[in-house]
Design an enzyme around this catalytic site. Sequence first.
Site, mmCIF file in Angstrom:
data_model
loop_
_atom_site.group_PDB
_atom_site.id
_atom_site.type_symbol
_atom_site.label_atom_id
_atom_site.label_comp_id
_atom_site.label_asym_id
_atom_site.label_seq_id
_atom_site.Cartn_x
_atom_site.Cartn_y
_atom_site.Cartn_z
ATOM 1 N N GLU A 78 0.892 -1.166 0.000
ATOM 2 C CA GLU A 78 0.000 0.000 0.000
ATOM 3 C C GLU A 78 0.921 1.204 0.000
ATOM 4 O O GLU A 78 1.471 1.576 1.025
ATOM 5 C CB GLU A 78 -0.924 -0.043 1.217
ATOM 6 C CG GLU A 78 -2.185 0.793 1.055
ATOM 7 C CD GLU A 78 -1.911 2.279 1.177
ATOM 8 O OE1 GLU A 78 -1.887 2.963 0.119
ATOM 9 O OE2 GLU A 78 -1.706 2.750 2.299
ATOM 10 N N CYS A 133 -1.989 9.076 2.736
ATOM 11 C CA CYS A 133 -1.805 8.553 1.384
ATOM 12 C C CYS A 133 -3.030 8.855 0.524
ATOM 13 O O CYS A 133 -2.942 8.891 -0.708
ATOM 14 C CB CYS A 133 -1.515 7.060 1.409
ATOM 15 S SG CYS A 133 -2.676 6.089 2.362
#
Length: 513
Positions: free
Chosen positions: A267, A301
């Site tokens: 990720e 993110c």
Amino acid sequence: MATEMDSEIVNEPVGGKSGTRRALGFDLEAGVEGGMRSISPIDGCVLGHVHRNMPADAAGIAARAVMAFDAWRRVPAPQRGELVRLLGNELRAAKTELGRLVSLEAGKIEQEGLGEVQEMIDICDFAVGLSRQLYGLTIASERPDHKMLETWHPLGPCLVITAFNFPVAVWAWNAALALVCGNSVVWKPSEKTPLTALAVKQLFDKACQAFGAVPGDLVQVANGEREFGETLVADARFALVSATGSTRMGRQVAAAVAPRFARTILELGGNNATIVCKTADLELARRAVVFAAAGTAGQRCTSLRRLFVHESVHDELVASLKAAYRQIRVGDPLDGQTLVGPLIDRAAFERMQHALACAREQGGKVTGGERTAPEMGEHAYYVRPALVEMPSQTAIVREETFAPILYVMKFASLDEAIALNNAVSYGLSSSILTHDLRESERFVSALGSDCGIANVNMGPSGAEIGGAFGGEKDTGGGRESGSDAWKGYMRRMTTAINYGESLPLAQGVRFDV
């Protein structure tokens, strides 16, 4: 290895004005020579020192993880879920203290620190239910007197590498699922947030005491720097490496793990966009954009970095956003009135300023972005969120800068906006604001956003644990947290059973002897 610190985290201020901060009830590791320092981004003070693992320690850590896995996989899954339930209870009891420690070490405002702990509690609840639902399949066989089954089994020791911006929640997303799936876990936290990891480990140890017989070293926290992390990743005893962080780091992890064909859950970065259509509710858009772009000081993110606004409403929305940006309170995240805390460190500040300089060179008009809150000390890096009006999606816009920079551009057609959304190397999160059903449906169709997350009438940030989290392209392709992400932590077995007296072969093959 650990020694009590009584109730104090720090005794070595290197900057700022806070002096000693309290450990909030956690007995964290005392300073040791050669230990790693944890520095609060709030004011640049050293919060404490932790034991520094060296590359030579990795082999022993992996060996202990293997032994723990061998014992834990024998425990029935619902019982494994009971341990995670107890961990959730410990997190509930310590939510205020752990949330504040997250704020101290990562610089998040208190509400976001508390929210991160709530994510941990939520994934524990999810995993407890999952522990009774690790379902396989019964599959119709083409052979008479046969049946086929698909079952799921524990995978092996899991290495979880986490980033500073979500220092505890991302570990929980991985660990809660890995534990109910029957795996042991080694946690390599960010070098910038080691104390929160140790605090969580203490809560896990309390849950183990309440549970009873838990294999030693079922969860290990391994604090160390880059070379130590690389040594862990290279160890073939880890069946899975889950890594959250930069795309550069993810490429290195993938390359190291590929020769042994182990599994990765990556990720990584994101350069997330929102499209505001001409039918959008502009007040809703203003609120959604400000939180997504400025929240967590742009250090998510899923933070909003690119905003595409229909030319008919562009000027109105930009004026509204500028007014809202002027009202954002930047400062001490422990002050309940603050909305934006500090950047994590000087390097993050310098990267932001470099990006803004590039944007100006490429035709951008910058509002904000300057350093602020001098009262917090010279070693703390607070900035005004920046809004940058760009003539087009230039080179700097296509890069991810982990800071509160919002690039704003006009578009004329939805097809143009979708193409702009997809024209970056990342594919994490995206969103559209519109009251036109056809526009929203197109955006979430196969012809729309190419991201792992596509939201409607909200920003790209703020994921819930019920859905699998992750994205495509340079974001890594991994999925954590909810939905069927649990399958990433297990191995699949297909079984055929012959309960008859003959031996028919598949595909009608005859082989008589």
